[in-house]
Design a protein around this motif. Structure first.
Motif, PDB file in Angstrom:
ATOM      1  N   SER A  88     -21.966  16.175  51.064  1.00 52.98           N
ATOM      2  CA  SER A  88     -22.696  16.404  49.727  1.00 52.98           C
ATOM      3  C   SER A  88     -22.330  17.715  49.543  1.00 52.98           C
ATOM      4  O   SER A  88     -22.259  17.901  47.934  1.00 52.98           O
ATOM      5  CB  SER A  88     -24.175  16.318  50.131  1.00 52.98           C
ATOM      6  N   CYS A  89     -22.119  18.789  50.241  1.00 53.58           N
ATOM      7  CA  CYS A  89     -21.644  20.155  49.909  1.00 53.58           C
ATOM      8  C   CYS A  89     -20.151  20.032  49.248  1.00 53.58           C
ATOM      9  O   CYS A  89     -19.905  20.676  48.223  1.00 53.58           O
ATOM     10  CB  CYS A  89     -21.598  21.251  50.954  1.00 53.58           C
ATOM     11  N   ASN A  90     -19.480  19.216  49.851  1.00 53.74           N
ATOM     12  CA  ASN A  90     -18.161  19.367  49.572  1.00 53.74           C
ATOM     13  C   ASN A  90     -18.007  18.543  47.947  1.00 53.74           C
ATOM     14  O   ASN A  90     -17.220  18.882  47.194  1.00 53.74           O
ATOM     15  CB  ASN A  90     -17.135  18.300  50.463  1.00 53.74           C
ATOM     16  N   ASN A  91     -18.774  17.412  47.859  1.00 54.60           N
ATOM     17  CA  ASN A  91     -18.727  16.651  46.605  1.00 54.60           C
ATOM     18  C   ASN A  91     -19.397  17.757  45.450  1.00 54.60           C
ATOM     19  O   ASN A  91     -18.962  17.732  44.453  1.00 54.60           O
ATOM     20  CB  ASN A  91     -19.697  15.477  46.684  1.00 54.60           C
ATOM     21  N   TYR A  92     -20.607  18.474  45.696  1.00 54.48           N
ATOM     22  CA  TYR A  92     -20.987  19.377  44.887  1.00 54.48           C
ATOM     23  C   TYR A  92     -20.094  20.388  44.429  1.00 54.48           C
ATOM     24  O   TYR A  92     -20.042  20.545  43.108  1.00 54.48           O
ATOM     25  CB  TYR A  92     -22.167  20.182  45.447  1.00 54.48           C
ATOM     26  N   PHE A  93     -18.978  20.892  45.206  1.00 56.01           N
ATOM     27  CA  PHE A  93     -18.476  21.939  44.681  1.00 56.01           C
ATOM     28  C   PHE A  93     -17.192  21.209  43.843  1.00 56.01           C
ATOM     29  O   PHE A  93     -16.726  21.844  42.977  1.00 56.01           O
ATOM     30  CB  PHE A  93     -17.622  22.466  46.003  1.00 56.01           C
ATOM     31  N   ALA A  94     -16.882  20.246  44.247  1.00 56.69           N
ATOM     32  CA  ALA A  94     -15.711  19.474  43.780  1.00 56.69           C
ATOM     33  C   ALA A  94     -16.231  18.968  42.397  1.00 56.69           C
ATOM     34  O   ALA A  94     -15.376  18.917  41.232  1.00 56.69           O
ATOM     35  CB  ALA A  94     -15.134  18.189  44.380  1.00 56.69           C
ATOM     36  N   VAL A  95     -17.415  18.686  42.208  1.00 56.17           N
ATOM     37  CA  VAL A  95     -17.952  18.018  40.512  1.00 56.17           C
ATOM     38  C   VAL A  95     -18.455  19.170  39.948  1.00 56.17           C
ATOM     39  O   VAL A  95     -18.181  19.133  38.607  1.00 56.17           O
ATOM     40  CB  VAL A  95     -19.174  17.118  40.906  1.00 56.17           C
ATOM     41  N   LYS A  96     -19.334  20.077  40.316  1.00 51.40           N
ATOM     42  CA  LYS A  96     -20.089  21.208  39.643  1.00 51.40           C
ATOM     43  C   LYS A  96     -19.154  22.515  39.507  1.00 51.40           C
ATOM     44  O   LYS A  96     -19.496  23.148  38.405  1.00 51.40           O
ATOM     45  CB  LYS A  96     -21.433  21.351  40.270  1.00 51.40           C
ATOM     46  N   ILE A  97     -18.480  22.713  40.170  1.00 54.58           N
ATOM     47  CA  ILE A  97     -17.307  24.167  40.109  1.00 54.58           C
ATOM     48  C   ILE A  97     -16.178  23.748  40.122  1.00 54.58           C
ATOM     49  O   ILE A  97     -15.550  24.225  38.855  1.00 54.58           O
ATOM     50  CB  ILE A  97     -17.665  24.788  41.188  1.00 54.58           C
ATOM     51  N   GLU A  98     -15.445  23.038  40.738  1.00 50.41           N
ATOM     52  CA  GLU A  98     -14.023  22.660  40.620  1.00 50.41           C
ATOM     53  C   GLU A  98     -13.542  21.977  39.391  1.00 50.41           C
ATOM     54  O   GLU A  98     -12.663  22.518  38.756  1.00 50.41           O
ATOM     55  CB  GLU A  98     -13.341  22.186  42.002  1.00 50.41           C
ATOM     56  N   LYS A  99     -14.182  20.952  39.058  1.00 51.47           N
ATOM     57  CA  LYS A  99     -13.827  20.121  37.737  1.00 51.47           C
ATOM     58  C   LYS A  99     -14.000  20.864  36.509  1.00 51.47           C
ATOM     59  O   LYS A  99     -13.022  21.012  35.841  1.00 51.47           O
ATOM     60  CB  LYS A  99     -14.768  19.061  37.804  1.00 51.47           C
ATOM     61  N   PRO A 100     -15.125  21.389  36.362  1.00 49.30           N
ATOM     62  CA  PRO A 100     -15.197  22.300  35.215  1.00 49.30           C
ATOM     63  C   PRO A 100     -14.174  23.590  35.120  1.00 49.30           C
ATOM     64  O   PRO A 100     -13.737  23.897  34.006  1.00 49.30           O
ATOM     65  CB  PRO A 100     -16.528  22.817  35.093  1.00 49.30           C
ATOM     66  N   LEU A 101     -13.948  24.133  36.208  1.00 49.53           N
ATOM     67  CA  LEU A 101     -12.955  25.247  36.301  1.00 49.53           C
ATOM     68  C   LEU A 101     -11.593  24.826  35.968  1.00 49.53           C
ATOM     69  O   LEU A 101     -10.908  25.313  35.007  1.00 49.53           O
ATOM     70  CB  LEU A 101     -13.112  25.973  37.563  1.00 49.53           C
ATOM     71  N   LEU A 102     -11.267  23.687  36.512  1.00 42.48           N
ATOM     72  CA  LEU A 102      -9.809  23.150  36.211  1.00 42.48           C
ATOM     73  C   LEU A 102      -9.672  22.485  34.881  1.00 42.48           C
ATOM     74  O   LEU A 102      -8.488  22.151  34.403  1.00 42.48           O
ATOM     75  CB  LEU A 102      -9.479  22.158  37.097  1.00 42.48           C
ATOM     76  N   ALA A 103     -10.806  22.267  33.991  1.00 44.34           N
ATOM     77  CA  ALA A 103     -10.793  21.848  32.704  1.00 44.34           C
ATOM     78  C   ALA A 103     -10.446  22.970  31.744  1.00 44.34           C
ATOM     79  O   ALA A 103      -9.956  22.668  30.667  1.00 44.34           O
ATOM     80  CB  ALA A 103     -11.905  21.073  32.341  1.00 44.34           C
ATOM     81  N   ARG A 104     -10.544  24.218  32.069  1.00 45.18           N
ATOM     82  CA  ARG A 104     -10.487  25.207  31.207  1.00 45.18           C
ATOM     83  C   ARG A 104      -8.807  25.340  30.883  1.00 45.18           C
ATOM     84  O   ARG A 104      -7.890  25.072  31.864  1.00 45.18           O
ATOM     85  CB  ARG A 104     -10.869  26.567  31.989  1.00 45.18           C
ATOM     86  N   PRO A 105      -8.381  25.828  29.624  1.00 43.93           N
ATOM     87  CA  PRO A 105      -7.247  25.857  29.267  1.00 43.93           C
ATOM     88  C   PRO A 105      -6.340  26.403  30.253  1.00 43.93           C
ATOM     89  O   PRO A 105      -4.993  26.122  30.166  1.00 43.93           O
ATOM     90  CB  PRO A 105      -7.225  26.733  27.982  1.00 43.93           C
ATOM     91  N   TYR A 106      -6.493  27.598  30.928  1.00 40.64           N
ATOM     92  CA  TYR A 106      -5.610  28.495  31.586  1.00 40.64           C
ATOM     93  C   TYR A 106      -5.242  27.443  32.884  1.00 40.64           C
ATOM     94  O   TYR A 106      -3.985  27.275  33.089  1.00 40.64           O
ATOM     95  CB  TYR A 106      -6.329  29.642  32.332  1.00 40.64           C
ATOM     96  N   PHE A 107      -6.182  26.811  33.558  1.00 42.58           N
ATOM     97  CA  PHE A 107      -5.852  25.713  34.536  1.00 42.58           C
ATOM     98  C   PHE A 107      -5.143  24.647  34.441  1.00 42.58           C
ATOM     99  O   PHE A 107      -4.176  23.790  34.986  1.00 42.58           O
ATOM    100  CB  PHE A 107      -6.833  25.461  35.463  1.00 42.58           C
ATOM    101  N   ARG A 108      -5.415  23.879  32.878  1.00 46.44           N
ATOM    102  CA  ARG A 108      -4.687  22.823  32.488  1.00 46.44           C
ATOM    103  C   ARG A 108      -3.223  23.049  32.303  1.00 46.44           C
ATOM    104  O   ARG A 108      -2.470  22.335  32.328  1.00 46.44           O
ATOM    105  CB  ARG A 108      -5.284  22.498  31.065  1.00 46.44           C
ATOM    106  N   ASN A 109      -2.924  24.441  32.019  1.00 47.15           N
ATOM    107  CA  ASN A 109      -1.614  24.596  31.517  1.00 47.15           C
ATOM    108  C   ASN A 109      -0.654  24.888  32.993  1.00 47.15           C
ATOM    109  O   ASN A 109       0.536  25.062  32.833  1.00 47.15           O
ATOM    110  CB  ASN A 109      -1.365  25.877  30.706  1.00 47.15           C
ATOM    111  N   LEU A 110      -1.260  25.051  34.214  1.00 46.25           N
ATOM    112  CA  LEU A 110      -0.605  25.283  35.319  1.00 46.25           C
ATOM    113  C   LEU A 110      -0.098  23.938  35.539  1.00 46.25           C
ATOM    114  O   LEU A 110       0.723  23.624  36.384  1.00 46.25           O
ATOM    115  CB  LEU A 110      -1.633  25.561  36.357  1.00 46.25           C
TER     116      LEU A 110
END
Length: 60
Positions: free
Chosen positions: A38-60
């Protein structure tokens, strides 16, 4: 919710990547059972997903 607890999770089924696997990390992981599912899934959905959706990370 405790991400790193003093006890290992007996019900954890996966490993947690210290740096997201989606950023190319395949080597730096925490041992199975250190982060519960549940902790692993929380970080994937609530933190990692929104962060990776930002323009900087999309361009990587």
């Amino acid at each position: 919710m405790y991400f790193l607890s003093k006890k290992f999770s007996n019900i954890s089924t996966g490993v947690e990547h210290i740096v997201p696997q989606s950023l190319g990390n395949i080597n730096h992981i925490l041992p199975k059972g250190l982060a519960c599912d549940s902790c692993n899934n929380y970080f994937a959905v609530k933190i990692e997903k929104p962060l990776l959706a930002r323009p900087y990370f999309r361009n990587l």
